[in-house]
Every structure is written in structure tokens, then in C-alpha cells.
Write a protein that holds these residues in place. Structure first.
Motif, mmCIF file in Angstrom:
data_model
loop_
_atom_site.group_PDB
_atom_site.id
_atom_site.type_symbol
_atom_site.label_atom_id
_atom_site.label_comp_id
_atom_site.label_asym_id
_atom_site.label_seq_id
_atom_site.Cartn_x
_atom_site.Cartn_y
_atom_site.Cartn_z
ATOM 1 N N LEU A 40 3.837 4.287 -2.377
ATOM 2 C CA LEU A 40 3.539 2.972 -1.821
ATOM 3 C C LEU A 40 2.160 2.552 -2.310
ATOM 4 C CD1 LEU A 40 4.419 0.707 0.174
ATOM 5 C CD2 LEU A 40 3.104 1.921 1.923
ATOM 6 N N TYR A 41 2.051 1.312 -2.775
ATOM 7 C CA TYR A 41 0.801 0.777 -3.290
ATOM 8 C C TYR A 41 0.386 -0.449 -2.495
ATOM 9 C CZ TYR A 41 1.813 3.801 -7.224
ATOM 10 O OH TYR A 41 2.090 4.895 -8.000
ATOM 11 N N GLU A 42 -0.918 -0.583 -2.296
ATOM 12 C CA GLU A 42 -1.474 -1.760 -1.622
ATOM 13 C C GLU A 42 -2.114 -2.647 -2.677
ATOM 14 O OE1 GLU A 42 -3.790 -1.456 2.242
ATOM 15 O OE2 GLU A 42 -5.398 -1.921 0.817
ATOM 16 N N ASP A 43 -1.811 -3.931 -2.632
ATOM 17 C CA ASP A 43 -2.395 -4.892 -3.557
ATOM 18 C C ASP A 43 -3.919 -4.816 -3.460
ATOM 19 O OD1 ASP A 43 -3.521 -7.715 -4.173
ATOM 20 O OD2 ASP A 43 -1.481 -7.802 -4.964
ATOM 21 N N ALA A 44 -4.586 -4.800 -4.592
ATOM 22 C CA ALA A 44 -6.040 -4.650 -4.626
ATOM 23 C C ALA A 44 -6.783 -5.829 -4.004
ATOM 24 C CB ALA A 44 -6.511 -4.453 -6.070
ATOM 25 N N SER A 45 -6.145 -6.992 -3.922
ATOM 26 C CA SER A 45 -6.832 -8.156 -3.374
ATOM 27 C C SER A 45 -6.197 -8.692 -2.088
ATOM 28 C CB SER A 45 -6.887 -9.281 -4.421
ATOM 29 O OG SER A 45 -5.583 -9.658 -4.794
ATOM 30 N N ASN A 46 -5.102 -8.066 -1.637
ATOM 31 C CA ASN A 46 -4.449 -8.523 -0.410
ATOM 32 C C ASN A 46 -3.812 -7.324 0.284
ATOM 33 O OD1 ASN A 46 -2.813 -9.580 1.596
ATOM 34 N ND2 ASN A 46 -2.047 -11.260 0.358
ATOM 35 N N CYS A 47 -4.439 -6.853 1.361
ATOM 36 C CA CYS A 47 -3.967 -5.648 2.042
ATOM 37 C C CYS A 47 -2.628 -5.848 2.757
ATOM 38 C CB CYS A 47 -5.024 -5.120 3.002
ATOM 39 S SG CYS A 47 -5.393 -6.247 4.367
ATOM 40 N N ASN A 48 -2.120 -7.060 2.783
ATOM 41 C CA ASN A 48 -0.821 -7.324 3.400
ATOM 42 C C ASN A 48 0.320 -7.369 2.384
ATOM 43 O OD1 ASN A 48 -1.646 -7.468 6.141
ATOM 44 N ND2 ASN A 48 -2.520 -9.471 5.739
ATOM 45 N N ILE A 49 0.032 -7.005 1.146
ATOM 46 C CA ILE A 49 1.075 -6.867 0.129
ATOM 47 C C ILE A 49 1.189 -5.376 -0.174
ATOM 48 C CG2 ILE A 49 1.837 -7.407 -2.218
ATOM 49 C CD1 ILE A 49 1.742 -9.877 -0.450
ATOM 50 N N LEU A 50 2.327 -4.801 0.218
ATOM 51 C CA LEU A 50 2.585 -3.379 0.009
ATOM 52 C C LEU A 50 3.839 -3.232 -0.838
ATOM 53 C CD1 LEU A 50 1.851 -2.138 3.635
ATOM 54 C CD2 LEU A 50 0.378 -1.918 1.636
ATOM 55 N N THR A 51 3.738 -2.432 -1.893
ATOM 56 C CA THR A 51 4.824 -2.318 -2.857
ATOM 57 C C THR A 51 5.220 -0.864 -3.063
ATOM 58 O OG1 THR A 51 4.045 -4.308 -3.986
ATOM 59 C CG2 THR A 51 5.513 -2.859 -5.227
ATOM 60 N N PHE A 52 6.506 -0.610 -2.880
ATOM 61 C CA PHE A 52 7.052 0.700 -3.221
ATOM 62 C C PHE A 52 7.371 0.699 -4.708
ATOM 63 C CE2 PHE A 52 8.391 0.380 1.256
ATOM 64 C CZ PHE A 52 8.019 1.623 1.742
ATOM 65 N N ILE A 53 6.991 1.774 -5.388
ATOM 66 C CA ILE A 53 7.418 1.985 -6.772
ATOM 67 C C ILE A 53 8.078 3.355 -6.797
ATOM 68 C CG2 ILE A 53 6.748 2.195 -9.194
ATOM 69 C CD1 ILE A 53 4.463 0.253 -8.623
ATOM 70 N N GLU A 54 9.374 3.330 -7.117
ATOM 71 C CA GLU A 54 10.196 4.537 -7.084
ATOM 72 C C GLU A 54 10.787 4.769 -8.467
ATOM 73 O OE1 GLU A 54 13.339 3.713 -4.240
ATOM 74 O OE2 GLU A 54 12.033 2.269 -3.251
ATOM 75 N N VAL A 55 10.896 6.027 -8.849
ATOM 76 C CA VAL A 55 11.551 6.363 -10.111
ATOM 77 C C VAL A 55 12.672 7.350 -9.792
ATOM 78 C CG1 VAL A 55 11.284 7.283 -12.444
ATOM 79 C CG2 VAL A 55 9.397 6.014 -11.388
ATOM 80 N N TRP A 56 13.876 6.997 -10.238
ATOM 81 C CA TRP A 56 15.075 7.790 -9.973
ATOM 82 C C TRP A 56 15.737 8.193 -11.280
ATOM 83 C CZ3 TRP A 56 16.071 9.248 -5.069
ATOM 84 C CH2 TRP A 56 15.385 8.575 -4.064
ATOM 85 N N GLU A 57 16.437 9.327 -11.253
ATOM 86 C CA GLU A 57 17.129 9.811 -12.459
ATOM 87 C C GLU A 57 18.215 8.849 -12.919
ATOM 88 O OE1 GLU A 57 18.619 13.771 -11.925
ATOM 89 O OE2 GLU A 57 16.605 14.631 -11.858
#
Length: 94
Positions: A40-57
Motif C-alpha cells: 500500500l502506498y500513500e500519495d506524496a502530496s495527498n495523504c487521503n490517496i492510498l494505492t495498492f500495488i500488487e503483483v501476481w503470477e
């Protein structure tokens, strides 16, 4: 390999609650067969934007994940914390 990018706009004051639920989801998802990474990543300029980045086979691993007990139990709880729908995109390496 398939990468999922799931961007979420979180309601003001709800980000910490979202992160707690997300931590449970991440920890369980990382144990799944076919999960290469899940963060899970938090936007560097907006703490209310949270993004999951997942890598699957592969897509089979994603389908199993989407039907797992932890996914179906936790993801619906995000609904009250989000401001609108998630933006979800799947990517394949070219």
C-alpha cells in the motif's frame, strides 16, 4: 505476471482506519500462492490517496485472491471509508 494498481480516495479522517484494515489484507494476501508482492502506498502530496500495488503470477492467482476469505471479508469494509469508487487497472509486462 500481472500488476494491479488500485487507487483509493479516502474520506478525510478515515485514512488511519483504512490503513489498519489494509495491513490485515496485505499480510494475508502475501501468504497466497501466486502473490509476488502486495503493498500500500500513500500519495506524496495527498495523504487521503492510498494505492495498492500488487503483483501476481497470473490471472488464476488473482481469481483465487479475489474469492479468498480475507479479501471478501475485508474489502467491503473499505466502502464506508472511501470517497467514491476505487480506480483499478491491471497491467501485463510487455
Amino acid at each position: 505476471m500481472i500488476t494491479i494498481v488500485a487507487k483509493n480516495s479516502i474520506k478525510p479522517g478515515k485514512a488511519e482506519q483504512f490503513k489498519v484494515l489494509a495491513e490485515r489484507l496485505i499480510n494475508e494476501s502475501r501468504k497466497e500462492r501466486g502473490c509476488i508482492s502486495y503493498n500500500l502506498y500513500e500519495d506524496a502530496s495527498n495523504c487521503n490517496i492510498l494505492t495498492f500495488i500488487e503483483v501476481w503470477e497470473n490471472s488464476e492467482a488473482i481469481n483465487l485472491h479475489n474469492n479468498s476469505e480475507h479479501f471478501t471479508g475485508i474489502v467491503p469494509k473499505f466502502g464506508d471509508l472511501k470517497d467514491g469508487k476505487s480506480e483499478i487497472n491491471l497491467y501485463k509486462v510487455v
